[in-house]
Enzyme design. Sequence first.
Site, PDB file in Angstrom:
ATOM      1  N   PHE A  23      57.954 -16.364 -27.310  1.00 39.43           N
ATOM      2  CA  PHE A  23      57.613 -17.264 -28.422  1.00 39.43           C
ATOM      3  C   PHE A  23      57.741 -18.705 -27.937  1.00 39.43           C
ATOM      4  O   PHE A  23      58.814 -19.130 -27.487  1.00 39.43           O
ATOM      5  CB  PHE A  23      58.552 -17.011 -29.613  1.00 39.43           C
ATOM      6  CG  PHE A  23      58.500 -15.600 -30.132  1.00 39.43           C
ATOM      7  CD1 PHE A  23      57.605 -15.234 -31.125  1.00 39.43           C
ATOM      8  CD2 PHE A  23      59.357 -14.625 -29.624  1.00 39.43           C
ATOM      9  CE1 PHE A  23      57.557 -13.924 -31.614  1.00 39.43           C
ATOM     10  CE2 PHE A  23      59.318 -13.315 -30.102  1.00 39.43           C
ATOM     11  CZ  PHE A  23      58.418 -12.965 -31.097  1.00 39.43           C
TER      12      PHE A  23
ATOM     13  N   VAL B 288      62.632 -16.249 -26.932  1.00 39.92           N
ATOM     14  CA  VAL B 288      62.273 -17.487 -27.627  1.00 39.92           C
ATOM     15  C   VAL B 288      62.586 -18.671 -26.713  1.00 39.92           C
ATOM     16  O   VAL B 288      63.711 -18.790 -26.216  1.00 39.92           O
ATOM     17  CB  VAL B 288      63.092 -17.611 -28.934  1.00 39.92           C
ATOM     18  CG1 VAL B 288      62.673 -18.852 -29.706  1.00 39.92           C
ATOM     19  CG2 VAL B 288      62.942 -16.351 -29.788  1.00 39.92           C
ATOM     20  N   CYS B 289      61.626 -19.521 -26.506  1.00 38.19           N
ATOM     21  CA  CYS B 289      61.855 -20.693 -25.645  1.00 38.19           C
ATOM     22  C   CYS B 289      62.922 -21.584 -26.276  1.00 38.19           C
ATOM     23  O   CYS B 289      62.756 -22.081 -27.399  1.00 38.19           O
ATOM     24  CB  CYS B 289      60.577 -21.496 -25.459  1.00 38.19           C
ATOM     25  SG  CYS B 289      60.891 -23.067 -24.618  1.00 38.19           S
ATOM     26  N   ILE B 290      63.996 -21.797 -25.560  1.00 37.90           N
ATOM     27  CA  ILE B 290      65.132 -22.521 -26.135  1.00 37.90           C
ATOM     28  C   ILE B 290      64.797 -23.987 -26.392  1.00 37.90           C
ATOM     29  O   ILE B 290      65.197 -24.551 -27.421  1.00 37.90           O
ATOM     30  CB  ILE B 290      66.397 -22.359 -25.254  1.00 37.90           C
ATOM     31  CG1 ILE B 290      67.618 -22.948 -25.954  1.00 37.90           C
ATOM     32  CG2 ILE B 290      66.204 -22.949 -23.863  1.00 37.90           C
ATOM     33  CD1 ILE B 290      68.931 -22.560 -25.330  1.00 37.90           C
TER      34      ILE B 290
ATOM     35  N   ALA C 298      62.679 -24.178 -29.423  1.00 43.90           N
ATOM     36  CA  ALA C 298      63.427 -23.733 -30.599  1.00 43.90           C
ATOM     37  C   ALA C 298      64.410 -24.802 -31.087  1.00 43.90           C
ATOM     38  O   ALA C 298      64.436 -25.133 -32.275  1.00 43.90           O
ATOM     39  CB  ALA C 298      64.174 -22.439 -30.280  1.00 43.90           C
TER      40      ALA C 298
END
Lengths: 96, 126, 130
Positions: C39, C77-79, C82
Amino acid sequence: MKLHIVNRSPASYRVHEQALAAMGPEDRLLLIEDGVQGGLPQLVRHFEAIPGRLYALREDLEARGLLGRCDASVQVVDVDGFVQLTEEAEHTLSWY
Amino acid sequence: MSDEHEPLAGDLLVILRHAPHGSSWLREGLDVALVAAAFGTEVSLLFMGEGVTALVEDQTAGALGQKGTAPTLEMLEMYDIETLWVEAEALSRFGLDADELMLAPRALEAGAIAEAVRKHPRVLTF
Amino acid sequence: MRYAILLMGSPYSDQASHSALRFARALLARGHRLEAVFFYHDGVYNAARLSAPPQDEPHLADGWVALHEEQGVALQVCIAAALRRGLMDEREAARHGKAGHSVEAPFELTGVGQLVDLSQRCDRLVTFGP
């Protein structure tokens, strides 16, 4: 052979032109989401450079009430056919 | 293998199609390119459509001092990202010349773009 | 074949998440393996723990969790994307001094390096953008 996936309508965006510019002579183009509008007879001319290599996603045509209006030159595939197209292509590129 | 007119292909082609400042697409696409390069991937960059404006000189920070992408682009060489292409047709649409852009990219005509895409085993579009 | 999906559209704002989940189900039905969904960009909102769509609409977050539970699909999920958008797990919330958290397992915060890795080791990486 690569599969190019376009989800924007040629009526409002030029995204399809980028996809067409990047396409090789064997590559295929699949219209999904609002991109399926490109399958309408009045808009399909945008894809005249790739005869026989234009596909549109059945589910997205159906949801929009456009399945019966899709031009006969467009090959309609369901989502299972979408997966099959990705199997046959060595790689996919999405244009959004 | 390749002559001057043939794009040299790396492992990963990242296509950047968005202008700086207006959205995060350019920054996020560049982040992927930089991380891939840091991992040892040979990365090529192709600026298409509005993406060619990323290379206009004299960019500044944006609203509220938001960092632009020009400082990141200046670091590309440090990451050994040396293959930089711009879409010739987009340049003419914006009235730009390749030789007035930062980083001295090479302009590709439509046929050469398809060739560059064909030659890369992996392509990501942003 | 081994597939990965890169999802960059915001749930419910764009069709991208619906398209991606439908494609994920279809590829599994054809006997392929889905290694991960990554994501990125506004796609990270798919991981929002508090997402509460009306009951007569598909629950996208539950759909992703089901893929993880049934098929072991990693939900990455790309930190960086995010955190900017207010999406963080308990650990990040503590690190940033926030009272609550908005992401929980099986969604995992990870770096863009994971996307690069997926693109290398999967046979197909299919992107769904907004």
